[in-house]
Scaffold this active site. Structure first.
Site, PDB file in Angstrom:
ATOM      1  N   SER A   6       0.840  -1.206   0.000  1.00 35.82           N
ATOM      2  CA  SER A   6       0.000   0.000   0.000  1.00 35.82           C
ATOM      3  C   SER A   6       0.874   1.255   0.000  1.00 35.82           C
ATOM      4  O   SER A   6       1.666   1.471   0.919  1.00 35.82           O
ATOM      5  CB  SER A   6      -0.903   0.007   1.231  1.00 35.82           C
ATOM      6  OG  SER A   6      -1.531   1.269   1.325  1.00 35.82           O
ATOM      7  N   HIS A  31      -1.360  -1.081  -4.220  1.00 37.82           N
ATOM      8  CA  HIS A  31      -2.634  -0.645  -3.641  1.00 37.82           C
ATOM      9  C   HIS A  31      -2.570   0.855  -3.357  1.00 37.82           C
ATOM     10  O   HIS A  31      -1.596   1.339  -2.773  1.00 37.82           O
ATOM     11  CB  HIS A  31      -2.861  -1.434  -2.351  1.00 37.82           C
ATOM     12  CG  HIS A  31      -4.188  -1.240  -1.713  1.00 37.82           C
ATOM     13  ND1 HIS A  31      -5.326  -1.881  -2.148  1.00 37.82           N
ATOM     14  CD2 HIS A  31      -4.568  -0.487  -0.650  1.00 37.82           C
ATOM     15  CE1 HIS A  31      -6.351  -1.538  -1.377  1.00 37.82           C
ATOM     16  NE2 HIS A  31      -5.913  -0.683  -0.462  1.00 37.82           N
ATOM     17  N   ASP A  33      -4.661   3.902  -1.526  1.00 37.46           N
ATOM     18  CA  ASP A  33      -5.732   4.254  -0.601  1.00 37.46           C
ATOM     19  C   ASP A  33      -6.115   5.711  -0.771  1.00 37.46           C
ATOM     20  O   ASP A  33      -5.361   6.607  -0.402  1.00 37.46           O
ATOM     21  CB  ASP A  33      -5.260   4.023   0.837  1.00 37.46           C
ATOM     22  CG  ASP A  33      -5.208   2.548   1.173  1.00 37.46           C
ATOM     23  OD1 ASP A  33      -6.236   1.876   1.007  1.00 37.46           O
ATOM     24  OD2 ASP A  33      -4.132   2.079   1.567  1.00 37.46           O
ATOM     25  N   MET A  35      -8.418   8.689   0.309  1.00 36.84           N
ATOM     26  CA  MET A  35      -9.232   9.100   1.468  1.00 36.84           C
ATOM     27  C   MET A  35      -9.638  10.557   1.310  1.00 36.84           C
ATOM     28  O   MET A  35      -8.794  11.403   0.990  1.00 36.84           O
ATOM     29  CB  MET A  35      -8.409   8.952   2.741  1.00 36.84           C
ATOM     30  CG  MET A  35      -7.900   7.546   2.949  1.00 36.84           C
ATOM     31  SD  MET A  35      -6.866   7.478   4.413  1.00 36.84           S
ATOM     32  CE  MET A  35      -6.473   5.726   4.437  1.00 36.84           C
ATOM     33  N   HIS A  64      -8.403   1.915  -4.010  1.00 35.29           N
ATOM     34  CA  HIS A  64      -9.391   1.716  -2.940  1.00 35.29           C
ATOM     35  C   HIS A  64      -9.948   3.080  -2.559  1.00 35.29           C
ATOM     36  O   HIS A  64      -9.257   3.884  -1.935  1.00 35.29           O
ATOM     37  CB  HIS A  64      -8.670   1.036  -1.756  1.00 35.29           C
ATOM     38  CG  HIS A  64      -9.504   0.826  -0.544  1.00 35.29           C
ATOM     39  ND1 HIS A  64      -8.959   0.473   0.667  1.00 35.29           N
ATOM     40  CD2 HIS A  64     -10.858   0.907  -0.341  1.00 35.29           C
ATOM     41  CE1 HIS A  64      -9.930   0.356   1.562  1.00 35.29           C
ATOM     42  NE2 HIS A  64     -11.082   0.623   0.976  1.00 35.29           N
ATOM     43  N   MET A  66     -11.963   5.330  -0.371  1.00 34.47           N
ATOM     44  CA  MET A  66     -12.645   5.547   0.910  1.00 34.47           C
ATOM     45  C   MET A  66     -13.193   6.964   0.841  1.00 34.47           C
ATOM     46  O   MET A  66     -12.640   7.906   1.424  1.00 34.47           O
ATOM     47  CB  MET A  66     -11.639   5.374   2.058  1.00 34.47           C
ATOM     48  CG  MET A  66     -11.303   3.910   2.318  1.00 34.47           C
ATOM     49  SD  MET A  66      -9.769   3.701   3.230  1.00 34.47           S
ATOM     50  CE  MET A  66      -8.615   3.735   1.884  1.00 34.47           C
ATOM     51  N   MET A 135     -12.008  -5.114   5.189  1.00 37.65           N
ATOM     52  CA  MET A 135     -11.175  -4.229   6.003  1.00 37.65           C
ATOM     53  C   MET A 135     -10.894  -4.940   7.321  1.00 37.65           C
ATOM     54  O   MET A 135     -11.826  -5.303   8.049  1.00 37.65           O
ATOM     55  CB  MET A 135     -11.892  -2.900   6.292  1.00 37.65           C
ATOM     56  CG  MET A 135     -11.976  -1.934   5.130  1.00 37.65           C
ATOM     57  SD  MET A 135     -10.421  -1.472   4.324  1.00 37.65           S
ATOM     58  CE  MET A 135      -9.395  -0.970   5.701  1.00 37.65           C
ATOM     59  N   GLY A 140      -8.745   4.482   7.392  1.00 36.09           N
ATOM     60  CA  GLY A 140      -8.369   5.872   7.642  1.00 36.09           C
ATOM     61  C   GLY A 140      -6.873   6.052   7.846  1.00 36.09           C
ATOM     62  O   GLY A 140      -6.316   7.055   7.442  1.00 36.09           O
ATOM     63  N   GLY A 142      -2.820   4.022   8.221  1.00 34.84           N
ATOM     64  CA  GLY A 142      -1.959   2.853   8.172  1.00 34.84           C
ATOM     65  C   GLY A 142      -1.440   2.562   9.576  1.00 34.84           C
ATOM     66  O   GLY A 142      -1.615   3.360  10.499  1.00 34.84           O
ATOM     67  N   ASP A 173      -7.174  -6.113   4.090  1.00 33.58           N
ATOM     68  CA  ASP A 173      -6.525  -4.803   4.085  1.00 33.58           C
ATOM     69  C   ASP A 173      -6.509  -4.206   5.486  1.00 33.58           C
ATOM     70  O   ASP A 173      -7.558  -3.890   6.045  1.00 33.58           O
ATOM     71  CB  ASP A 173      -7.307  -3.902   3.107  1.00 33.58           C
ATOM     72  CG  ASP A 173      -6.680  -2.531   2.917  1.00 33.58           C
ATOM     73  OD1 ASP A 173      -5.608  -2.271   3.499  1.00 33.58           O
ATOM     74  OD2 ASP A 173      -7.276  -1.717   2.186  1.00 33.58           O
ATOM     75  N   GLY A 195       0.827  -2.265   4.092  1.00 35.51           N
ATOM     76  CA  GLY A 195       1.553  -1.002   4.000  1.00 35.51           C
ATOM     77  C   GLY A 195       2.797  -1.039   4.854  1.00 35.51           C
ATOM     78  O   GLY A 195       3.913  -1.311   4.390  1.00 35.51           O
TER      79      GLY A 195
HETATM   80  C1  DX5 Z   1      -6.388   1.696   5.813  1.00 39.70           C
HETATM   81  C2  DX5 Z   1      -5.998   1.393   4.378  1.00 39.70           C
HETATM   82  C3  DX5 Z   1      -4.948   0.356   4.247  1.00 39.70           C
HETATM   83  C4  DX5 Z   1      -3.637   0.720   4.813  1.00 39.70           C
HETATM   84  C5  DX5 Z   1      -3.028  -0.516   5.380  1.00 39.70           C
HETATM   85  O1  DX5 Z   1      -7.365   2.669   5.821  1.00 39.70           O
HETATM   86  O2  DX5 Z   1      -7.126   0.969   3.642  1.00 39.70           O
HETATM   87  O3  DX5 Z   1      -4.765  -0.041   2.879  1.00 39.70           O
HETATM   88  O4  DX5 Z   1      -2.754   1.293   3.891  1.00 39.70           O
HETATM   89  O5  DX5 Z   1      -1.894  -0.149   6.057  1.00 39.70           O
HETATM   90  P1  DX5 Z   1      -1.167  -1.089   7.105  1.00 39.70           P
HETATM   91  O6  DX5 Z   1      -0.707  -2.292   6.338  1.00 39.70           O
HETATM   92  O7  DX5 Z   1      -0.068  -0.226   7.592  1.00 39.70           O
HETATM   93  O8  DX5 Z   1      -2.189  -1.454   8.138  1.00 39.70           O
HETATM   94 ZN    ZN Z   2      -6.860   0.038   1.306  1.00 35.52          ZN
END
Ligand code: DX5
Ligand code: ZN
Length: 220
Positions: A6, A31, A33, A35, A64, A66, A135, A140, A142, A173, A195
């Site tokens: 990610s 990936h 993300d 937001m 992705h 969000m 999820m 929101g 990492g 994820d 990530g």
């Molecule tokens: C969270 C994201 C994830 C995030 C995962 O809102 O959708 O994709 O990047 O990060 P890690 O692997 O650090 O939990």
């Molecule tokens: Zn994601």
């Protein structure tokens, strides 16, 4: 098994280099993300970042969203070079037209489900999907710890896939590391977004290979 680092955990001052590093790692997908500061309490990046990294990661870009209003984003993200677009089932009545729109744009169609949302919400859409994203943290940010209570959803999706003769991917994820990847793979996940546990490693290639190997042997 697909490993999808990610970009959220990469160095934001160096998106091009980080995407190239992900490419060299052999990861199947990258990936992204997205937001919007409304659907989730954080803002990350938009379609211009997809466009910027497109030349550096030559396999699939997994976007992705969000975001509260994906309808205004599907075309820009497609045009920027996304290969798959995932929206959230929590959007309710908007889900069907959004999935149809993603399909009509020729992209892989994904539907995500947040930890507090019942997996039954996803059931009516399964036939329309290429990817179901579970999820495994609240979206929101990492670097959050994996929520184990989400694992029965992975098992349920694997059971439905068999029962209905479908072939959607089961993507997890959030909080995926060298331990939790095994638990997810045992429950039927085949696509792993990570990530922090990947991008924060010096040797990304070794980390990707290790994660893939653990997923394969846990599933066997
Ligand atoms: C969270 C994201 C994830 C995030 C995962 O809102 O959708 O994709 O990047 O990060 P890690 O692997 O650090 O939990
Ligand atoms: Zn994601």
């Amino acid at each position: 098994m697909i490993i999808a680092p990610s970009l959220l955990a990469s160095n934001f001052a160096r998106f091009g280099n980080e995407a190239a590093r992900a490419h060299r790692s052999g990861a199947e997908w990258l990936h992204l993300d997205v937001m919007d500061g409304h659907f989730v309490p954080n803002i990350s990046f938009g379609a211009e970042v997809v466009r910027a990294v497109r030349p550096y990661f030559k396999r699939e870009l997994d976007v992705h969203l969000m975001c509260s209003r994906p309808e205004i984003l599907l075309e820009p993200f497609t045009e920027a070079g996304s290969d798959s677009i995932t929206i959230h089932v929590e959007l309710g009545a908007q889900v069907t037209p959004l999935l149809w729109k993603i399909r009509s744009l020729g992209k892989r169609v994904g539907l995500a489900v947040n930890p507090p949302t019942n997996i039954a919400e996803v059931r009516p859409y399964l036939k329309k999907l290429d990817v179901v994203l579970i999820m495994t943290v609240n979206p929101g940010f990492g670097g959050q710890p994996f929520i184990h209570e989400t694992l029965p959803k992975v098992q349920q999706l694997a059971a439905w896939r068999k029962e209905l003769g479908l072939n959607y991917r089961i993507e997890v994820d959030g909080g995926i590391n060298f331990e939790t990847v095994k638990e997810c793979a045992r429950c039927g996940a085949d696509t792993f977004v990570a990530g922090t546990s990947l991008f924060h490693r010096k040797n990304l290639g070794a980390a990707v290979r290790r994660m893939r190997k653990l997923a394969i042997s846990a599933a066997a």
